[in-house]
Structures are given as structure tokens and as C-alpha cells.
Design a protein around this motif. Structure first.
Motif, PDB file in Angstrom:
ATOM      1  N   LEU A 119      50.821  51.604  41.257  1.00  0.00           N
ATOM      2  CA  LEU A 119      49.707  51.220  40.385  1.00  0.00           C
ATOM      3  C   LEU A 119      49.191  49.815  40.684  1.00  0.00           C
ATOM      4  O   LEU A 119      47.989  49.594  40.818  1.00  0.00           O
ATOM      5  CB  LEU A 119      50.164  51.312  38.924  1.00  0.00           C
ATOM      6  N   HIS A 120      50.106  48.868  40.824  1.00  0.00           N
ATOM      7  CA  HIS A 120      49.688  47.474  40.977  1.00  0.00           C
ATOM      8  C   HIS A 120      49.311  47.135  42.419  1.00  0.00           C
ATOM      9  O   HIS A 120      48.660  46.123  42.671  1.00  0.00           O
ATOM     10  CB  HIS A 120      50.798  46.548  40.493  1.00  0.00           C
ATOM     11  N   LEU A 121      49.732  47.977  43.345  1.00  0.00           N
ATOM     12  CA  LEU A 121      49.372  47.746  44.746  1.00  0.00           C
ATOM     13  C   LEU A 121      47.863  47.838  44.933  1.00  0.00           C
ATOM     14  O   LEU A 121      47.288  47.163  45.789  1.00  0.00           O
ATOM     15  CB  LEU A 121      50.080  48.761  45.644  1.00  0.00           C
ATOM     16  N   ASP A 122      47.223  48.675  44.134  1.00  0.00           N
ATOM     17  CA  ASP A 122      45.768  48.820  44.225  1.00  0.00           C
ATOM     18  C   ASP A 122      45.074  47.487  43.939  1.00  0.00           C
ATOM     19  O   ASP A 122      44.092  47.143  44.590  1.00  0.00           O
ATOM     20  CB  ASP A 122      45.301  49.884  43.232  1.00  0.00           C
ATOM     21  N   GLY A 123      45.597  46.734  42.972  1.00  0.00           N
ATOM     22  CA  GLY A 123      45.021  45.435  42.663  1.00  0.00           C
ATOM     23  C   GLY A 123      45.152  44.461  43.817  1.00  0.00           C
ATOM     24  O   GLY A 123      44.217  43.714  44.131  1.00  0.00           O
ATOM     25  N   VAL A 124      46.312  44.461  44.462  1.00  0.00           N
ATOM     26  CA  VAL A 124      46.529  43.595  45.627  1.00  0.00           C
ATOM     27  C   VAL A 124      45.527  43.929  46.727  1.00  0.00           C
ATOM     28  O   VAL A 124      44.917  43.041  47.339  1.00  0.00           O
ATOM     29  CB  VAL A 124      47.972  43.754  46.157  1.00  0.00           C
ATOM     30  N   MET A 125      45.323  45.218  46.958  1.00  0.00           N
ATOM     31  CA  MET A 125      44.431  45.649  48.032  1.00  0.00           C
ATOM     32  C   MET A 125      42.978  45.292  47.732  1.00  0.00           C
ATOM     33  O   MET A 125      42.245  44.828  48.613  1.00  0.00           O
ATOM     34  CB  MET A 125      44.594  47.155  48.240  1.00  0.00           C
ATOM     35  N   ASP A 126      42.549  45.495  46.491  1.00  0.00           N
ATOM     36  CA  ASP A 126      41.163  45.170  46.124  1.00  0.00           C
ATOM     37  C   ASP A 126      40.891  43.672  46.274  1.00  0.00           C
ATOM     38  O   ASP A 126      39.835  43.266  46.779  1.00  0.00           O
ATOM     39  CB  ASP A 126      40.878  45.607  44.690  1.00  0.00           C
ATOM     40  N   ILE A 127      41.824  42.845  45.844  1.00  0.00           N
ATOM     41  CA  ILE A 127      41.637  41.396  45.949  1.00  0.00           C
ATOM     42  C   ILE A 127      41.635  40.970  47.409  1.00  0.00           C
ATOM     43  O   ILE A 127      40.844  40.102  47.821  1.00  0.00           O
ATOM     44  CB  ILE A 127      42.738  40.662  45.164  1.00  0.00           C
ATOM     45  N   ALA A 128      42.503  41.576  48.226  1.00  0.00           N
ATOM     46  CA  ALA A 128      42.551  41.236  49.642  1.00  0.00           C
ATOM     47  C   ALA A 128      41.223  41.545  50.328  1.00  0.00           C
ATOM     48  O   ALA A 128      40.717  40.743  51.125  1.00  0.00           O
ATOM     49  CB  ALA A 128      43.686  41.993  50.322  1.00  0.00           C
ATOM     50  N   ASP A 129      40.652  42.705  50.015  1.00  0.00           N
ATOM     51  CA  ASP A 129      39.349  43.048  50.602  1.00  0.00           C
ATOM     52  C   ASP A 129      38.263  42.074  50.158  1.00  0.00           C
ATOM     53  O   ASP A 129      37.419  41.650  50.956  1.00  0.00           O
ATOM     54  CB  ASP A 129      38.955  44.475  50.208  1.00  0.00           C
ATOM     55  N   ALA A 130      38.279  41.728  48.875  1.00  0.00           N
ATOM     56  CA  ALA A 130      37.256  40.828  48.345  1.00  0.00           C
ATOM     57  C   ALA A 130      37.353  39.439  48.979  1.00  0.00           C
ATOM     58  O   ALA A 130      36.344  38.866  49.411  1.00  0.00           O
ATOM     59  CB  ALA A 130      37.381  40.724  46.827  1.00  0.00           C
ATOM     60  N   LEU A 131      38.553  38.901  49.054  1.00  0.00           N
ATOM     61  CA  LEU A 131      38.720  37.565  49.617  1.00  0.00           C
ATOM     62  C   LEU A 131      38.533  37.558  51.128  1.00  0.00           C
ATOM     63  O   LEU A 131      38.008  36.600  51.693  1.00  0.00           O
ATOM     64  CB  LEU A 131      40.108  37.020  49.255  1.00  0.00           C
ATOM     65  N   GLY A 132      38.970  38.639  51.765  1.00  0.00           N
ATOM     66  CA  GLY A 132      38.822  38.707  53.218  1.00  0.00           C
ATOM     67  C   GLY A 132      37.382  38.805  53.672  1.00  0.00           C
ATOM     68  O   GLY A 132      37.063  38.489  54.827  1.00  0.00           O
ATOM     69  N   SER A 133      36.500  39.197  52.784  1.00  0.00           N
ATOM     70  CA  SER A 133      35.093  39.362  53.155  1.00  0.00           C
ATOM     71  C   SER A 133      34.365  38.034  53.345  1.00  0.00           C
ATOM     72  O   SER A 133      33.324  37.977  54.008  1.00  0.00           O
ATOM     73  CB  SER A 133      34.367  40.168  52.075  1.00  0.00           C
ATOM     74  N   ASN A 134      34.881  36.955  52.708  1.00  0.00           N
ATOM     75  CA  ASN A 134      34.215  35.641  52.771  1.00  0.00           C
ATOM     76  C   ASN A 134      32.775  35.703  52.267  1.00  0.00           C
ATOM     77  O   ASN A 134      31.891  35.009  52.782  1.00  0.00           O
ATOM     78  CB  ASN A 134      34.247  35.068  54.199  1.00  0.00           C
ATOM     79  N   GLN A 135      32.538  36.531  51.254  1.00  0.00           N
ATOM     80  CA  GLN A 135      31.201  36.713  50.708  1.00  0.00           C
ATOM     81  C   GLN A 135      31.032  35.897  49.424  1.00  0.00           C
ATOM     82  O   GLN A 135      32.012  35.436  48.833  1.00  0.00           O
ATOM     83  CB  GLN A 135      30.969  38.192  50.412  1.00  0.00           C
ATOM     84  N   PRO A 136      29.794  35.696  48.973  1.00  0.00           N
ATOM     85  CA  PRO A 136      29.565  35.018  47.682  1.00  0.00           C
ATOM     86  C   PRO A 136      30.215  35.781  46.537  1.00  0.00           C
ATOM     87  O   PRO A 136      30.603  36.944  46.669  1.00  0.00           O
ATOM     88  CB  PRO A 136      28.030  35.016  47.560  1.00  0.00           C
ATOM     89  N   LEU A 137      30.308  35.121  45.389  1.00  0.00           N
ATOM     90  CA  LEU A 137      31.040  35.665  44.245  1.00  0.00           C
ATOM     91  C   LEU A 137      30.550  37.051  43.840  1.00  0.00           C
ATOM     92  O   LEU A 137      31.348  37.969  43.635  1.00  0.00           O
ATOM     93  CB  LEU A 137      30.924  34.703  43.060  1.00  0.00           C
ATOM     94  N   ALA A 138      29.245  37.230  43.701  1.00  0.00           N
ATOM     95  CA  ALA A 138      28.718  38.519  43.251  1.00  0.00           C
ATOM     96  C   ALA A 138      29.118  39.642  44.206  1.00  0.00           C
ATOM     97  O   ALA A 138      29.476  40.740  43.781  1.00  0.00           O
ATOM     98  CB  ALA A 138      27.194  38.444  43.132  1.00  0.00           C
ATOM     99  N   ASP A 188      42.667  44.435  37.948  1.00  0.00           N
ATOM    100  CA  ASP A 188      43.241  44.364  39.293  1.00  0.00           C
ATOM    101  C   ASP A 188      44.080  43.100  39.473  1.00  0.00           C
ATOM    102  O   ASP A 188      45.146  43.122  40.101  1.00  0.00           O
ATOM    103  CB  ASP A 188      42.136  44.386  40.353  1.00  0.00           C
ATOM    104  N   MET A 189      43.603  42.002  38.917  1.00  0.00           N
ATOM    105  CA  MET A 189      44.310  40.731  39.087  1.00  0.00           C
ATOM    106  C   MET A 189      45.608  40.695  38.292  1.00  0.00           C
ATOM    107  O   MET A 189      46.585  40.071  38.709  1.00  0.00           O
ATOM    108  CB  MET A 189      43.392  39.581  38.692  1.00  0.00           C
ATOM    109  N   VAL A 190      45.618  41.377  37.157  1.00  0.00           N
ATOM    110  CA  VAL A 190      46.863  41.480  36.389  1.00  0.00           C
ATOM    111  C   VAL A 190      47.891  42.268  37.197  1.00  0.00           C
ATOM    112  O   VAL A 190      49.060  41.867  37.310  1.00  0.00           O
ATOM    113  CB  VAL A 190      46.617  42.151  35.027  1.00  0.00           C
ATOM    114  N   GLY A 191      47.458  43.386  37.778  1.00  0.00           N
ATOM    115  CA  GLY A 191      48.363  44.181  38.600  1.00  0.00           C
ATOM    116  C   GLY A 191      48.850  43.422  39.813  1.00  0.00           C
ATOM    117  O   GLY A 191      50.033  43.472  40.167  1.00  0.00           O
ATOM    118  N   ALA A 192      47.950  42.695  40.465  1.00  0.00           N
ATOM    119  CA  ALA A 192      48.330  41.907  41.638  1.00  0.00           C
ATOM    120  C   ALA A 192      49.308  40.802  41.264  1.00  0.00           C
ATOM    121  O   ALA A 192      50.196  40.450  42.048  1.00  0.00           O
ATOM    122  CB  ALA A 192      47.082  41.311  42.285  1.00  0.00           C
TER     123      ALA A 192
END
Length: 256
Positions: free
Chosen positions: A79-98, A225-229
């Protein structure tokens, strides 16, 4: 008492894959009690892992470590691994906040998510292997899942949600700092038996403070997601801590 019982069932439904075919009322009281017993559910998970490690103590450490980790993931359903993966994709993108928020909501899995998953599980497996090979007392395996879930509770209650919607925000409306303190009670009894658990709790506080700072800076708040991560990261943080203690306390550890 009825709300407390429903809270335990709600926590089990949210945190484990144990089949509980009971419709639990979704009320502020049941949500409060569920959060209060999050660490207790973690201790239940830790108890199962400890029993497996004890039963396999004559089995080679790598096999025991993989068995413990497999049951660990199976009990929680990843369950919580999904949060880790979503955050990794978001941060790895180097995109603006939105754009980072859009990526987190995207159900597709990116390369950064896969890398985060592989390295997280690899580190957990290797640390379990090392601790089992060093024949460290198994109380640490009991408490790590409990303190990891307390870290998730602390982040959820003490950090504002980035958006006023979603599951985390819904939970947050029912909670207060008192619930964070009450959630610690099951772990307090463990600390009486193993005083080192108190130091583990203090390091988890440091971890939560760092995660809270990072999430506010990078996302302007949290979501589910962040709680799970945080739960996954807290468990890894504690495994590293226990391994560090045992590494320096053991003069001639057995080879791995």
C-alpha cells in the motif's frame, strides 16, 4: 468502546490485506480511533515478522531476510510503496509544482518510480539480512513497523494538506495533536522492555521533522501518498539506525 472497536477494524482495513468483510462507519470518532491504533497495527505486523524470523533462525540469513520482507509486503499489500513511487516520479521530473502534482495523480508508472521501488526493497532486504546475520535481538523487528506507522500519523496530523480534498484531508479534519500522543501509548510499553526503543522514537521525530520540511518546500503540503511514503521511509530509517548500532556494537560480526 464501540467506536474504538470500529477504529481498530478501520485501521486494519487501511493498513493491511487481512480480509475484514465488515462495513465500518466512516465517522470522525472511528477515524480518530483508527489513527490512534495505527502503531498497534504496526506492532501486530511486527509480531508476525518476528515469529517468522524466530522460526527460521537456523535457515541461512539471506533466505530468512527475503521471507520476512515478502511477508512484510504481502501483509500490507504494498500500500505505502505506491506513495514512494508517485513521489519519486514527481520529483524526478524536475517540473514546476503544478506539473509535479499532475504526475503524482497519473496512474502510469515511470522510470523513477521503478527505481525507487527497487532500491527501497533492496535496501530493506540487505539490512534485514545484515541484522539477522549479526543475530541482533529480534525486538527491533517488532517495533520498526509500529514506529513507522506512528511517523505517518505524526506527519498527517501535524502537516497541512496541500489541497482541501482527498483522503488525507478528510482524515485530518477529525484529528488533533492529542491523537498523535495517544498513538504512542502501545509503543511506550515496548520501551519499558527495550529502553533503546526510546532512542528509536526520538530519531523518528527527527525523521518526521525533515520529511515535513521537505514536503512543505517541494509540494506546499501533503497528501495521502506522502503519508504512505513516510511510513516506508520511516521503516527504512529505523533499519539503518538499528544496523548502525549493531555494526558498531559487534566487535567481530559473522560474515554475510
Amino acid at each position: 468502546m464501540k467506536n474504538a472497536s470500529f477504529g481498530v477494524l478501520l485501521a486494519l482495513q487501511f493498513l493491511t490485506r487481512i480480509p475484514i468483510p465488515i462495513a465500518v462507519p466512516w465517522t470522525p470518532d472511528t477515524r480518530r480511533w483508527a489513527v490512534r491504533v495505527y502503531p498497534l497495527v504496526g506492532l501486530m505486523i511486527g509480531s508476525v515478522l518476528t515469529l517468522i524470523a524466530f522460526a527460521m533462525q537456523n535457515v541461512p540469513a539471506p533466505i530468512t531476510a527475503l521471507a520476512v520482507l515478502s511477508v512484510w509486503v504481502a501483509l500490507t499489500g504494498g500500500l505505502h510503496l505506491d506513495g514512494v513511487m508517485d513521489i519519486a516520479d514527481a520529483l524526478g521530473s524536475n517540473q514546476p509544482l503544478a506539473r509535479r502534482w499532475e504526475i503524482m495523480k497519473d496512474p502510469q508508472i515511470g522510470s523513477f518510480a521503478m527505481l525507487a521501488l527497487v532500491f527501497l526493497l533492496a535496501w530493506k532486504a540487505v539490512l534485514l539480512w545484515a541484522l539477522l546475520a549479526y543475530q541482533a535481538p529480534l525486538w527491533w523487528l517488532l517495533i520498526v513497523p509500529g514506529l513507522g506507522r506512528w511517523a505517518g500519523v505524526a506527519l498527517l496530523v501535524l502537516t497541512p494538506c496541500a489541497q482541501q480534498k482527498g483522503l488525507a484531508w478528510s482524515w485530518q479534519q477529525s484529528l488533533s495533536a492529542q491523537d498523535v500522543a495517544l498513538a504512542l501509548l502501545p509503543l511506550a510499553f515496548i520501551a519499558l522492555l527495550a529502553p533503546a526503543a526510546l532512542l528509536m522514537w526520538l530519531t523518528v521525530i527527527v525523521f518526521v521533522v525533515l520529511v515535513r520540511w521537505a514536503m512543505m518546500r517541494l509540494f506546499n503540503g501533503i497528501n495521502g501518498d506522502m503519508v504512505g511514503a513516510t511510513i516506508e521511509g520511516g521503516e527504512l530509517w529505523l533499519l539503518i539506525l538499528v544496523w548502525s548500532w549493531w555494526q558498531f556494537a559487534t566487535v567481530s560480526p559473522p560474515g554475510i
